[in-house]
Design an enzyme around this catalytic site. Structure first.
Site: not given
Ligand code: ACO
Length: 429
Positions: A266, A307, A364
């Site tokens: 987050h 996201h 971010d």
């Molecule tokens: N790097 C690599 N792979 C990723 C990333 C990433 N940053 N984000 C998602 N994926 C992949 C997952 O492994 C998953 O792959 P799969 O379908 O093969 O299993 C797919 O994309 C979907 O990801 P989920 O984790 O199911 O997506 P979710 O909606 O639950 O998570 C989140 C969203 C937490 C933002 C995620 O994208 C992440 O961890 N990003 C990095 C952290 C980040 O930047 N957070 C800030 C968010 S914005 C904010 O809060 C202000």
């Protein structure tokens, strides 16, 4: 909003009629409140991928189209034409202020900027290297001790005043956290300054000499705060609402929101992005890290990418990307990490893995680079985010109290543990 119903038939043949809520904007929604009563069934949605937890009039997101509206106003227009205090008034009250409302609001926020002197003593209890988010969370929670006994949660004016106090005191507490972190004397708020100038003065000023505010820095912070002010029912806002639904003290609710924001999935992502860029170190390493991000056996993720809601682009990231170039240019800062971030973005956006999963830079990805250019240490990044998001948290907390069908938040579960069994005495196990 118009209402019709959807019929559900369970495998056992029981039927239920559930109202469908259709609004002018946003997807249609089944109201499942009575599902259990009608059929005995619950629903399962870990991570709330398809579940609305409340009704709200504050912020609207269309993740497919990359739209973000505060009270109906597009984020691009607010970022371009408004300022953080005006946006704060808008989010809290539903409408933009006229001149006299704006003056009165600014004046009221300004008059609540000081914190009890005992907060200084409280801060001094922390080890010098305590993480600023740990100090922030504790200090805001501790304010509940000063504003509890005389607060009537059923009185709208008491609630409004609590929100004003929180918004006004966040920068003071954040600056105190920073000063404790770097070992300098605490600075008092200077009420002749505006919100972001006051924060800069408390962070960078010292009692020994006058401090000159850099208008570029104050304006850049103001923009970042607008972009971070609210984002409907994200993890930290939902935390604030869940804690708030129990009737808890508002300072305790916001402290819980800060805890939730801290996580790297987050708000902690802005800190994690800079740490990641540090770790990558050089453009020549990008391919290696992209491969790590794609490897399911490797916990590494590209921080600042992806996201839950935005599946096309994050409109805040578009604004911030441009601001990043402008601010660094105006401040005369040349940051190799900006070059690295741009190259990383370029490569990831073309990579089939990221394209297939709709993974784009989020707000971010670039915000940390601006904070860094302003001289803010990496561990303070999420604290800056928390100052801005307090506006969203408090606005949503106020709205929750005014929504007639608000009840204590109490999710259910799918139990997968042991079946009923008899206790075995210690000597027989
Ligand atoms: N790097 C690599 N792979 C990723 C990333 C990433 N940053 N984000 C998602 N994926 C992949 C997952 O492994 C998953 O792959 P799969 O379908 O093969 O299993 C797919 O994309 C979907 O990801 P989920 O984790 O199911 O997506 P979710 O909606 O639950 O998570 C989140 C969203 C937490 C933002 C995620 O994208 C992440 O961890 N990003 C990095 C952290 C980040 O930047 N957070 C800030 C968010 S914005 C904010 O809060 C202000």
């Amino acid at each position: 909003m118009s209402q019709d119903v959807v019929k559900i038939i369970t495998p056992e043949g029981q039927t239920a009629e559930l109202p469908v809520i259709r609004s002018e904007m946003g997807p249609p929604t089944f109201d499942i409140k009575t599902l259990n009563k009608q059929t005995g069934y619950f629903t399962y949605d870990s991570g709330f991928a398809a579940t609305g937890s409340c009704t709200s009039d504050i912020t609207f997101i269309d993740g497919g189209k990359g739209v973000l509206l505060y009270r109906g106003y597009p984020i691009e227009q607010l970022a371009e034409q408004s300022n953080f205090m005006e946006v704060t008034y808008l989010l809290m009250n539903g409408e933009l202020p006229n001149q006299s409302q704006s003056n009165a609001f600014n004046d009221e926020i300004t008059r609540h900027t000081m914190v009890h002197e005992k907060i200084h003593a409280f801060m001094k209890g922390f080890q010098y290297d305590a993480h600023p988010m740990a100090m922030m969370m504790s200090a805001i929670g501790s304010l509940a001790a000063f504003y509890h006994n005389h607060m009537d949660m059923n009185n709208p004016e008491d609630r409004r005043l609590a929100a004003i106090r929180l918004i006004a005191k966040m920068p003071t507490v954040a600056a105190t956290v920073y000063k404790n972190y770097i070992g300098q004397p605490f600075m008092y708020p200077k009420n002749s300054l505006n919100f972001t100038e006051r924060l800069l003065h408390m962070m960078y000023g010292v009692p020994a000499e006058p401090y000159e505010i850099n208008p570029v820095a104050a304006k850049a912070l103001d923009l970042l705060f607008i972009l971070h002010a609210d984002h409907e029912q994200n993890a930290s806002t939902s935390t604030v609402r869940l804690v708030g639904s129990t009737g808890a003290n508002p300072f305790a609710c916001i402290s819980a929101g800060i805890a939730s924001l801290w996580g790297p999935a987050h708000g902690g992502a802005n800190e994690a992005v800079l740490n990641m860029l540090d770790e990558i170190g050089d453009v020549s390493q990008i391919d290696k890290y992209i491969a790590k991000a794609k490897d399911k056996n490797d916990p590494f993720r590209l921080m600042g990418f992806g996201h839950r809601v935005y599946k096309n682009f994050d409109p805040r990231a578009t604004i911030i990307r441009k601001a990043c170039h402008d601010v660094l240019g105006e401040l005369g800062v040349q940051d190799p990490q900006l070059e690295l971030a741009m190259r990383l973005e370029e490569i990831a956006l073309k990579d089939e893995y990221f394209v297939a999963r709709n993974l784009y830079p989020n707000v971010d990805f670039y915000s940390g680079i601006i904070y860094k250019a302003l001289g803010i240490p990496v561990q303070m990044f999420t604290v800056m985010f928390a100052i801005a998001r307090t506006v969203g948290w408090t606005s949503q907390w106020l709205e929750q109290y005014e929504t007639p069908d608000t009840r204590i938040g109490r999710p259910r579960q799918v139990y997968r543990g042991a079946k009923t069994r008899d206790f075995v005495p210690l000597n027989k196990r």
